[in-house]
Motif scaffolding. Sequence first.
Motif, PDB file in Angstrom:
ATOM      1  N   ASN A 127       0.818  -1.210   0.000  1.00 48.97           N
ATOM      2  CA  ASN A 127       0.000   0.000   0.000  1.00 48.97           C
ATOM      3  C   ASN A 127       0.850   1.257   0.000  1.00 48.97           C
ATOM      4  O   ASN A 127       0.515   2.235  -0.676  1.00 48.97           O
ATOM      5  N   LEU A 128       1.940   1.237   0.759  1.00 45.77           N
ATOM      6  CA  LEU A 128       2.714   2.455   0.992  1.00 45.77           C
ATOM      7  C   LEU A 128       3.511   2.888  -0.234  1.00 45.77           C
ATOM      8  O   LEU A 128       3.347   3.998  -0.752  1.00 45.77           O
ATOM      9  N   GLN A 129       4.384   2.032  -0.708  1.00 40.65           N
ATOM     10  CA  GLN A 129       5.337   2.456  -1.729  1.00 40.65           C
ATOM     11  C   GLN A 129       4.702   2.804  -3.069  1.00 40.65           C
ATOM     12  O   GLN A 129       5.058   3.815  -3.678  1.00 40.65           O
ATOM     13  N   PRO A 130       3.731   2.022  -3.566  1.00 40.50           N
ATOM     14  CA  PRO A 130       3.105   2.419  -4.832  1.00 40.50           C
ATOM     15  C   PRO A 130       2.405   3.776  -4.744  1.00 40.50           C
ATOM     16  O   PRO A 130       2.413   4.542  -5.713  1.00 40.50           O
ATOM     17  N   ALA A 131       1.808   4.065  -3.583  1.00 40.64           N
ATOM     18  CA  ALA A 131       1.129   5.356  -3.415  1.00 40.64           C
ATOM     19  C   ALA A 131       2.122   6.504  -3.492  1.00 40.64           C
ATOM     20  O   ALA A 131       1.842   7.561  -4.066  1.00 40.64           O
ATOM     21  N   LEU A 132       3.302   6.309  -2.906  1.00 37.64           N
ATOM     22  CA  LEU A 132       4.338   7.340  -2.964  1.00 37.64           C
ATOM     23  C   LEU A 132       4.893   7.485  -4.380  1.00 37.64           C
ATOM     24  O   LEU A 132       5.182   8.592  -4.841  1.00 37.64           O
ATOM     25  N   THR A 133       5.050   6.377  -5.073  1.00 36.04           N
ATOM     26  CA  THR A 133       5.662   6.386  -6.398  1.00 36.04           C
ATOM     27  C   THR A 133       4.774   7.059  -7.436  1.00 36.04           C
ATOM     28  O   THR A 133       5.251   7.852  -8.257  1.00 36.04           O
ATOM     29  N   ILE A 134       3.483   6.760  -7.413  1.00 38.25           N
ATOM     30  CA  ILE A 134       2.604   7.259  -8.477  1.00 38.25           C
ATOM     31  C   ILE A 134       2.433   8.773  -8.407  1.00 38.25           C
ATOM     32  O   ILE A 134       2.190   9.425  -9.427  1.00 38.25           O
ATOM     33  N   ILE A 135       2.587   9.356  -7.222  1.00 36.97           N
ATOM     34  CA  ILE A 135       2.496  10.817  -7.116  1.00 36.97           C
ATOM     35  C   ILE A 135       3.587  11.474  -7.952  1.00 36.97           C
ATOM     36  O   ILE A 135       3.374  12.507  -8.595  1.00 36.97           O
ATOM     37  N   GLY A 136       4.777  10.875  -7.974  1.00 38.79           N
ATOM     38  CA  GLY A 136       5.877  11.422  -8.762  1.00 38.79           C
ATOM     39  C   GLY A 136       5.651  11.347 -10.256  1.00 38.79           C
ATOM     40  O   GLY A 136       6.298  12.076 -11.014  1.00 38.79           O
ATOM     41  N   THR A 137       4.740  10.483 -10.705  1.00 39.01           N
ATOM     42  CA  THR A 137       4.437  10.407 -12.133  1.00 39.01           C
ATOM     43  C   THR A 137       3.387  11.427 -12.552  1.00 39.01           C
ATOM     44  O   THR A 137       3.293  11.767 -13.732  1.00 39.01           O
ATOM     45  N   TYR A 138       2.571  11.901 -11.610  1.00 39.66           N
ATOM     46  CA  TYR A 138       1.525  12.874 -11.922  1.00 39.66           C
ATOM     47  C   TYR A 138       1.934  14.316 -11.634  1.00 39.66           C
ATOM     48  O   TYR A 138       1.344  15.239 -12.166  1.00 39.66           O
ATOM     49  N   PHE A 139       2.930  14.506 -10.749  1.00 38.99           N
ATOM     50  CA  PHE A 139       3.280  15.854 -10.317  1.00 38.99           C
ATOM     51  C   PHE A 139       4.778  16.090 -10.428  1.00 38.99           C
ATOM     52  O   PHE A 139       5.585  15.180 -10.165  1.00 38.99           O
TER      53      PHE A 139
END
Length: 470
Positions: A127-139
């Motif tokens: 739950n934790l790491q994918p949520a952190l990673t995907i933010i960097g792809t959108y912003f």
Amino acid sequence: MPPPATTNLGYTPPDGGWGWVVVLAAFISIGFSYAFPKSLTVYFKEIQEYFGVSYSEIAWVSSVMLATMYAAGPISSILVNRYGSRPVVIVGGFLVGVGMVSASFGTSIVHLYLCVGVIGGFGLAFNLQPALTIIGTYFQAKRPLANGLAMTGSPVVLFTLAPLNQFLFDSFGWRGSFLILGAIVLNCCVAGSLMRPVNKMVVFKPKTEPLEVNGAEEASGAEALRSEDSPKSQSCVHRFIDFSLFKHRGFLIYLVGNIILFFGFFAPVVFLAPYAKHQGIDEYSAAFLLSIFALSDMFIRPATGFIGNTRWIRPKIQYFFAFAVSYNGVCHLLCPLLPGYAGLVVYAVFFGFAFGMLSALLFETLMDLVGAKRFSTAVGLCTIIECGPVLLGPPMSGALVDIFGDYKYMYYTCGVFMLVPGLFFFIMHYFNYRKLEEEKHKEAVGMRTAEDTVHLNIGQKDKSEDEMEK
């Protein structure tokens, strides 16, 4: 708006749009990841009496869960790099739900270690790491603000789960509560379904580089980067885990400092209420200190993201992170000096600010150092190394209380564990920023020299052609 951090993603992040829905999904996913292990402590007393175990044995349930969440970071990295964030988060929410439901039928404390600690810990890692990673792809330009908002999920979910768990405990006991919590945590699957891959826009790049197209899958930049630079004969592990990060100057600074600070990161929160009771404060007032802490934490995280996104802070955000770490250390060192309950209230407020600032910047600064493309692998390597301090920090702090019979030495030790890496970050990033400027200057000089050489060769060629014509 400040200029975006230097990261070549191969496309232009939307910095909004569906990205704000992704931030909401990350808010839920990150919130459960960090708050869930802390909220389960409500049930520890009854479970302790039910199985006839000591407090230290029951306390390992949360410790094993947190340590497993950190240790499973590289596995989560590989899965995110291969399949993207959406399916990994959905599987993670399902695993935590299965772990909690299985734990409700537990017949021994070891059963809880396996179900809640190991299975649930793996689910939280997914739950934790994918949520952190995907933010960097959108912003990119608004990334600190987006990260700050997403990280606010931790205190909000903790503030919500704490009274809910007490209600469930009073109504259904720990077994019935675990069944219900297993269903509640499935909301992470819903959050994961909202994390659709970013729609990468077409950009013009040099002919030597491939062109990104619309609808490309979110498979992380760590894989894309190495697909260009690494031979096809590389092993699967080296394709998805970038061990070259251990040669990255900024990453090593971050990792060394974090290993030290995590020894003193969680213990002050764990022992806040017991410290108040040790001073003769009643249970309800002691518990209220945690609510004060959570409220301060809740409000400071988005504010930190907003401040970190300003044009004064964003270019040198590592100094802001160093200040947050040092601020935590100063709070812990002053805590034993504050008199009475009023002093603990003041400490809870300022500690909540300090903890929230650090948490909001913890992953943003890593992304600032290594870039969004390599972030997934970087955070995976960090978490597996940091799981040792996360697991050992609270028991070591508790041992100090047992030895000296007083909490003040524990707070002094945690203060040192936070202040030292804070000063370390200030010093090392000063030299790192200077080194980066020197390297940028040399690169610019080299490019100008290359251009001059090309122009000179063209001029000589034109001159020789003129002479031949004459």
